[in-house]
Design a protein around this motif. Structure first.
Motif, mmCIF file in Angstrom:
data_model
loop_
_atom_site.group_PDB
_atom_site.id
_atom_site.type_symbol
_atom_site.label_atom_id
_atom_site.label_comp_id
_atom_site.label_asym_id
_atom_site.label_seq_id
_atom_site.Cartn_x
_atom_site.Cartn_y
_atom_site.Cartn_z
ATOM 1 N N CYS A 173 0.831 -1.211 0.000
ATOM 2 C CA CYS A 173 0.000 0.000 0.000
ATOM 3 C C CYS A 173 0.859 1.252 0.000
ATOM 4 N N SER A 174 0.497 2.192 -0.859
ATOM 5 C CA SER A 174 1.161 3.486 -0.937
ATOM 6 C C SER A 174 0.198 4.486 -1.561
ATOM 7 N N VAL A 175 0.281 5.741 -1.102
ATOM 8 C CA VAL A 175 -0.589 6.778 -1.653
ATOM 9 C C VAL A 175 -0.325 6.976 -3.140
ATOM 10 N N GLU A 176 0.937 6.754 -3.565
ATOM 11 C CA GLU A 176 1.295 6.907 -4.971
ATOM 12 C C GLU A 176 0.533 5.949 -5.877
ATOM 13 N N MET A 177 -0.053 4.901 -5.274
ATOM 14 C CA MET A 177 -0.803 3.925 -6.066
ATOM 15 C C MET A 177 -2.005 4.568 -6.755
ATOM 16 N N LEU A 178 -2.552 5.644 -6.172
ATOM 17 C CA LEU A 178 -3.731 6.297 -6.735
ATOM 18 C C LEU A 178 -3.405 7.132 -7.968
ATOM 19 N N TRP A 183 0.196 13.424 -15.535
ATOM 20 C CA TRP A 183 -0.473 14.721 -15.491
ATOM 21 C C TRP A 183 -1.386 14.836 -14.276
ATOM 22 N N GLN A 184 -1.860 13.666 -13.792
ATOM 23 C CA GLN A 184 -2.715 13.649 -12.614
ATOM 24 C C GLN A 184 -1.939 14.117 -11.379
ATOM 25 N N SER A 185 -0.686 13.739 -11.317
ATOM 26 C CA SER A 185 0.170 14.165 -10.211
ATOM 27 C C SER A 185 0.381 15.678 -10.234
ATOM 28 N N HIS A 186 0.588 16.237 -11.434
ATOM 29 C CA HIS A 186 0.770 17.687 -11.560
ATOM 30 C C HIS A 186 -0.514 18.443 -11.210
ATOM 31 N N LEU A 187 -1.668 17.868 -11.603
ATOM 32 C CA LEU A 187 -2.950 18.493 -11.272
ATOM 33 C C LEU A 187 -3.170 18.503 -9.767
ATOM 34 N N PRO A 250 7.409 14.344 -2.843
ATOM 35 C CA PRO A 250 7.330 13.277 -3.852
ATOM 36 C C PRO A 250 8.032 13.630 -5.150
ATOM 37 N N PHE A 251 7.990 14.895 -5.583
ATOM 38 C CA PHE A 251 8.657 15.289 -6.829
ATOM 39 C C PHE A 251 10.175 15.186 -6.685
ATOM 40 N N ILE A 252 10.686 15.603 -5.535
ATOM 41 C CA ILE A 252 12.130 15.512 -5.287
ATOM 42 C C ILE A 252 12.559 14.044 -5.212
ATOM 43 N N GLU A 253 11.751 13.231 -4.534
ATOM 44 C CA GLU A 253 12.088 11.814 -4.384
ATOM 45 C C GLU A 253 12.072 11.092 -5.724
ATOM 46 N N MET A 254 11.088 11.389 -6.568
ATOM 47 C CA MET A 254 11.016 10.743 -7.876
ATOM 48 C C MET A 254 12.176 11.176 -8.769
ATOM 49 N N ALA A 255 12.592 12.432 -8.659
ATOM 50 C CA ALA A 255 13.735 12.912 -9.447
ATOM 51 C C ALA A 255 15.012 12.178 -9.049
ATOM 52 N N VAL A 256 15.187 11.958 -7.736
ATOM 53 C CA VAL A 256 16.357 11.212 -7.264
ATOM 54 C C VAL A 256 16.284 9.756 -7.700
ATOM 55 N N LEU A 257 15.070 9.178 -7.662
ATOM 56 C CA LEU A 257 14.897 7.778 -8.056
ATOM 57 C C LEU A 257 15.226 7.576 -9.525
ATOM 58 N N GLN A 258 14.892 8.549 -10.358
ATOM 59 C CA GLN A 258 15.187 8.444 -11.788
ATOM 60 C C GLN A 258 16.684 8.491 -12.065
ATOM 61 N N ILE A 259 17.443 9.105 -11.167
ATOM 62 C CA ILE A 259 18.903 9.119 -11.315
ATOM 63 C C ILE A 259 19.465 7.710 -11.151
ATOM 64 N N ARG A 269 13.987 10.127 1.389
ATOM 65 C CA ARG A 269 12.614 9.829 1.800
ATOM 66 C C ARG A 269 12.508 9.728 3.320
ATOM 67 N N TYR A 270 13.527 9.162 3.942
ATOM 68 C CA TYR A 270 13.554 9.049 5.401
ATOM 69 C C TYR A 270 13.599 10.432 6.047
#
Length: 318
Positions: A173-178, A183-187, A250-259, A269-270
């Motif tokens: 379970c994670s909120v990101e699952m929704l 574009w939904q994330s940006h909205l 979440p935007f910062i974490e996803m940017a780091v994950l893409q690296i 994240r911690y």
């Protein structure tokens, strides 16, 4: 040489696992401490009629309850995610929606508390008429109505995007699952930042008005009361800023994950969880539970199991 490299790699893995275990343990200790303090404050609130008939304390108790539920749910998801425990997707969706609502319920309540302080200082003759327990309860309903609107940004799109069979599958379970579309994330982020713009503007407005009232205060008692209200509004604003940072994490974490740096992602994240989720939740006791003289006296009495009986006559048991 190969054996040494294998041993070194194994030591690094074991060290990382131990470090992660220590981090999780630290979070559990902090969550338990915050839940205990908040629970003690809630208990104190309900033990005195003077508190639950006062608008300011009603809003305060509402933030404590929201924070307790949010801390419990977020910590539950954190532990389940760490140990890779699966949950039915349908139950996860319900929990995630509740967490989205609670994410906005606290800052909206902080805004309402700042407005209540503005009315008390700048409209003292109408304060008793405007600030009543019934109006406070209606205000809480309005707060949750606006909080629920946030979930409508992601929930309808999620419901029409996944098949019915999805809800009976077991997942982490994670909120990101929704979020099913980028574009939904940006909205969602744009809607959230609009909310915080309105709330920030409201707090700044109340601060300026109270500041003007402080400059023209005629008596020392009124100056002291106004000064305390100014400090309270400033603390509300600071807590609101921390809540706003939570939306950007979440935007910062996803940017780091893409690296591709997984270790850095876990660390960030911690730290985000500690700084922008746990930290704002511990400011409520600081603002009202400890700074409010009346509440602090009663709280101290219950915290020490009645060993300290130095309670003012206005707060003694009948």
């Amino acid at each position: 040489m190969a054996l040494n490299n294998t041993t070194l790699h194994s030591d690094v893995i074991n060290s990382s696992v131990r470090l992660i275990n220590e981090k999780v343990l630290i979070v559990q200790v902090l969550v338990m401490v915050f839940l205990y303090i908040n629970s003690l404050l809630i208990f104190t609130f309900f033990k005195k009629e003077t508190f639950y008939t006062n608008t300011r304390y009603i809003f305060f108790a509402h933030t404590l309850i929201c924070d307790c539920v949010f801390l419990f749910m977020s910590d539950l998801l954190l532990v389940m995610s760490y140990f890779r425990i699966l949950m039915p997707a349908g139950l996860c969706v319900i929990i995630c929606v509740v967490m989205i609502i609670l994410t906005f319920a606290t800052p909206l309540t902080l805004t309402a508390m700042s407005v209540e302080r503005y009315v008390a200082i700048c409209m003292p003759l109408r304060h008793a008429e405007i600030s009543t327990p019934h109006r406070a309860l209606y205000g809480i309903l309005v707060i949750h109505a606006f909080s629920i609107l946030q979930s409508f940004v992601v929930l309808p799109i999620f419901v029409v995007s996944v098949p019915l069979s999805f809800y009976i599958t077991d997942r982490i379970c994670s909120v990101e699952m929704l979020i099913v579309n980028s574009w939904q994330s940006h909205l969602k982020s744009a809607a959230s930042q609009f909310y915080f713009l309105i709330m920030s503007s409201t707090i700044i407005f109340t601060y300026i008005k109270i500041l003007k009232a402080a400059k023209i205060a005629s008596t020392d008692t009124k100056k002291k009361s106004t000064s305390k209200c100014l400090k309270t509004v400033i603390l509300h604003g600071f807590q609101l800023v921390l809540s706003l940072f939570q939306l950007w994490c979440p935007f910062i974490e996803m940017a780091v994950l893409q690296i591709g740096n997984l270790e850095l992602f876990v660390t960030i994240r911690y730290l985000d969880y500690l700084a922008f989720i746990l930290a704002p939740k511990c400011l409520n006791p600081l603002i009202y539970g400890l700074r409010d003289d009346h509440f602090y006296i009663v709280l101290k009495n219950y915290a020490f199991c009645g060993l300290i009986n130095k309670i003012s006559p206005a707060f003694t048991e009948k």
